[in-house]
Design an enzyme around this catalytic site. Structure first.
Site, PDB file in Angstrom:
ATOM      1  N   LYS A 251       0.903  -1.280  -0.007  1.00 12.30           N
ATOM      2  CA  LYS A 251       0.017   0.108  -0.101  1.00 12.30           C
ATOM      3  C   LYS A 251       0.800   1.279  -0.213  1.00 12.30           C
ATOM      4  O   LYS A 251       0.628   2.249  -0.524  1.00 12.30           O
ATOM      5  CB  LYS A 251      -0.796  -0.114   1.097  1.00 12.30           C
ATOM      6  CG  LYS A 251      -2.013  -1.106   1.389  1.00 12.30           C
ATOM      7  CD  LYS A 251      -2.952  -0.884   2.351  1.00 12.30           C
ATOM      8  CE  LYS A 251      -2.332  -0.825   3.997  1.00 12.30           C
ATOM      9  NZ  LYS A 251      -1.691  -2.033   4.338  1.00 12.30           N
TER      10      LYS A 251
ATOM     11  N   ARG B 194      -9.526   1.112   8.988  1.00  9.88           N
ATOM     12  CA  ARG B 194      -9.192  -0.281   9.309  1.00  9.88           C
ATOM     13  C   ARG B 194     -10.290  -1.195   9.988  1.00  9.88           C
ATOM     14  O   ARG B 194     -10.293  -2.385  10.309  1.00  9.88           O
ATOM     15  CB  ARG B 194      -7.758  -0.225  10.238  1.00  9.88           C
ATOM     16  CG  ARG B 194      -6.640  -0.697   9.616  1.00  9.88           C
ATOM     17  CD  ARG B 194      -5.628  -0.929  10.508  1.00  9.88           C
ATOM     18  NE  ARG B 194      -4.324  -1.345  10.467  1.00  9.88           N
ATOM     19  CZ  ARG B 194      -3.278  -0.801   9.800  1.00  9.88           C
ATOM     20  NH1 ARG B 194      -3.180   0.355   9.414  1.00  9.88           N
ATOM     21  NH2 ARG B 194      -1.956  -1.580   9.752  1.00  9.88           N
TER      22      ARG B 194
ATOM     23  N   ARG C  15      -0.618  -8.776  13.323  1.00 10.82           N
ATOM     24  CA  ARG C  15      -1.092  -7.764  12.665  1.00 10.82           C
ATOM     25  C   ARG C  15      -2.004  -8.299  11.567  1.00 10.82           C
ATOM     26  O   ARG C  15      -3.058  -7.706  11.159  1.00 10.82           O
ATOM     27  CB  ARG C  15      -0.072  -7.045  11.789  1.00 10.82           C
ATOM     28  CG  ARG C  15       0.620  -5.919  12.688  1.00 10.82           C
ATOM     29  CD  ARG C  15       2.062  -5.528  12.448  1.00 10.82           C
ATOM     30  NE  ARG C  15       1.828  -4.419  11.207  1.00 10.82           N
ATOM     31  CZ  ARG C  15       3.002  -4.449  10.330  1.00 10.82           C
ATOM     32  NH1 ARG C  15       4.241  -4.949  10.563  1.00 10.82           N
ATOM     33  NH2 ARG C  15       2.803  -3.726   9.328  1.00 10.82           N
TER      34      ARG C  15
ATOM     35  N   ARG D 220      11.454  -1.478  11.467  1.00  9.58           N
ATOM     36  CA  ARG D 220      10.254  -1.410  12.544  1.00  9.58           C
ATOM     37  C   ARG D 220      10.087  -2.348  13.453  1.00  9.58           C
ATOM     38  O   ARG D 220      10.183  -3.532  13.195  1.00  9.58           O
ATOM     39  CB  ARG D 220       8.890  -1.388  11.569  1.00  9.58           C
ATOM     40  CG  ARG D 220       8.610   0.103  11.211  1.00  9.58           C
ATOM     41  CD  ARG D 220       7.595   0.359  10.015  1.00  9.58           C
ATOM     42  NE  ARG D 220       6.344  -0.535  10.343  1.00  9.58           N
ATOM     43  CZ  ARG D 220       5.199  -0.571   9.793  1.00  9.58           C
ATOM     44  NH1 ARG D 220       5.317   0.127   8.555  1.00  9.58           N
ATOM     45  NH2 ARG D 220       4.230  -1.063  10.294  1.00  9.58           N
TER      46      ARG D 220
ATOM     47  N   ARG E 190      12.259  -8.448   3.402  1.00 10.61           N
ATOM     48  CA  ARG E 190      12.562  -7.049   3.554  1.00 10.61           C
ATOM     49  C   ARG E 190      13.169  -6.760   4.812  1.00 10.61           C
ATOM     50  O   ARG E 190      14.087  -5.922   4.814  1.00 10.61           O
ATOM     51  CB  ARG E 190      11.100  -6.387   3.557  1.00 10.61           C
ATOM     52  CG  ARG E 190      11.083  -4.851   3.367  1.00 10.61           C
ATOM     53  CD  ARG E 190       9.893  -4.436   3.322  1.00 10.61           C
ATOM     54  NE  ARG E 190       8.871  -4.162   4.569  1.00 10.61           N
ATOM     55  CZ  ARG E 190       7.728  -3.844   4.690  1.00 10.61           C
ATOM     56  NH1 ARG E 190       7.012  -3.638   3.519  1.00 10.61           N
ATOM     57  NH2 ARG E 190       6.953  -3.611   5.650  1.00 10.61           N
TER      58      ARG E 190
END
Ligand code: AMP
Length: 294
Positions: free
Chosen positions: A13, A88, A150, A139, A127
């Site tokens: 996104k 969300r 998540r 992060r 990543r």
């Protein structure tokens, strides 16, 4: 242009939102980025969100709705925005509807990046490994354990939004597993006038206007033609009586044949000769009568 990008964490996104920013001159509104900034700045919102985010759970709706309400009122959001990570939950989506309605604004579309969760996990692991190798800060919530939480939050609370926007006829899905440029191209197609349906409406209206103009020109030409004809019209002549020949022609047979012969003879200059001959014949008969009398 006001858009929503839907999709689980790691679907891409953020990447697609940045491309939309460049292409359409709009701003990216990422609630995740805003919350991280709040956490870093140690604001009351940040202090409240910090531990929730570290667990991979969702920050309360009222907190994120308040952040978004402030943000869309800022000058740079006037030209449009792409919402990344918001809404969300269905209550957030309903709050957004109200916020936009109060401001007389509308959404142009909701784009869902569809992804395979198994591949997504591998993608994020790669990543994280790449970022660590480059010495970049990773992060806190980008580790496989938190990511699983998540994804679970996404399935339970965010995925129902697809049905929410689909019921409003606003949802467009894109294959988020495709190469980044292909995803961008697919989004571009959706946002093109033809993709939104606006192009069709515009093209229809254009064709209708063209047909109307054509009909108008045709009508005007016809009227002008009639006026011109009326001005230049010669007085109507009385109908000539039909010629004898044509009358004769109406009766086929000997009479017609003889008339034709006479006409042909006339054309060859023999009529005069015949008349002369006739008067000559008459003269001869008279002479004969006189001679007899004598
Ligand atoms: P993101 O960067 O969008 O993946 O968001 C990172 C984290 O911020 C999420 O895991 C949530 O804890 C929190 N967050 C971001 N956006 C929202 C939202 N709209 N509602 C609730 N929590 C959010």
């Amino acid at each position: 242009m006001r858009l929503i990008l839907l999709g689980p964490p790691g679907a891409g996104k953020g990447t697609q939102a940045q491309r939309l920013v460049v292409k359409h001159g709009i701003v990216q509104l990422s609630t995740g980025d805003m919350l991280r900034a709040a956490v870093a700045a140690g604001t009351p919102v940040g202090l409240r969100a910090k531990s929730i985010m570290e667990r991979g759970e969702l920050v309360p709706d009222d907190v994120v709705v308040a952040i978004i309400a402030d943000r869309i009122d800022q000058a740079d959001a006037k030209r449009g925005f792409v919402l990344d990570g918001f809404p969300r939950t269905v209550p957030q989506a309903e709050a957004l509807d109200r916020l936009l309605a109060q401001r007389g604004l509308k959404l142009d579309g909701v784009i869902e990046l569809k992804v395979d969760e198994g591949i997504l996990l591998k993608r994020i692991e790669t990543r994280v490994a790449d970022m660590t190798a480059r010495g970049e800060k990773v992060r806190a919530d980008d580790n496989p354990d938190v990511l699983k939480g998540r994804l679970a939050a996404y399935r339970a609370q965010t995925a129902p939004l697809a049905a929410y926007y689909a019921s409003k006829g606003m949802l467009k899905a894109v294959d988020g597993m495709a190469p980044i440029d292909d995803v961008t191209a697919a989004i571009d197609r959706i946002l093109s006038p033809a993709g939104t349906g606006k192009g069709k409406t515009k093209a229809k209206a254009k064709a209708k206007a063209k047909a109307k103009a054509k009909a108008k020109t045709k009508a005007a030409t016809r009227t002008a033609g009639r006026r011109k004809a009326a001005k230049t019209k010669k007085p109507v002549k009385a109908k000539k009586p039909a010629k004898r020949a044509s009358k004769v022609r109406a009766k086929p047979g000997r009479a017609e044949t003889s008339t034709r012969r006479a006409a042909a003879a006339g054309a060859k200059g023999r009529t005069a000769g015949r008349t002369v001959k006739k008067s000559g014949q008459r003269k001869t008969a008279t002479k004969r009568r006189l001679t007899k009398a004598r």
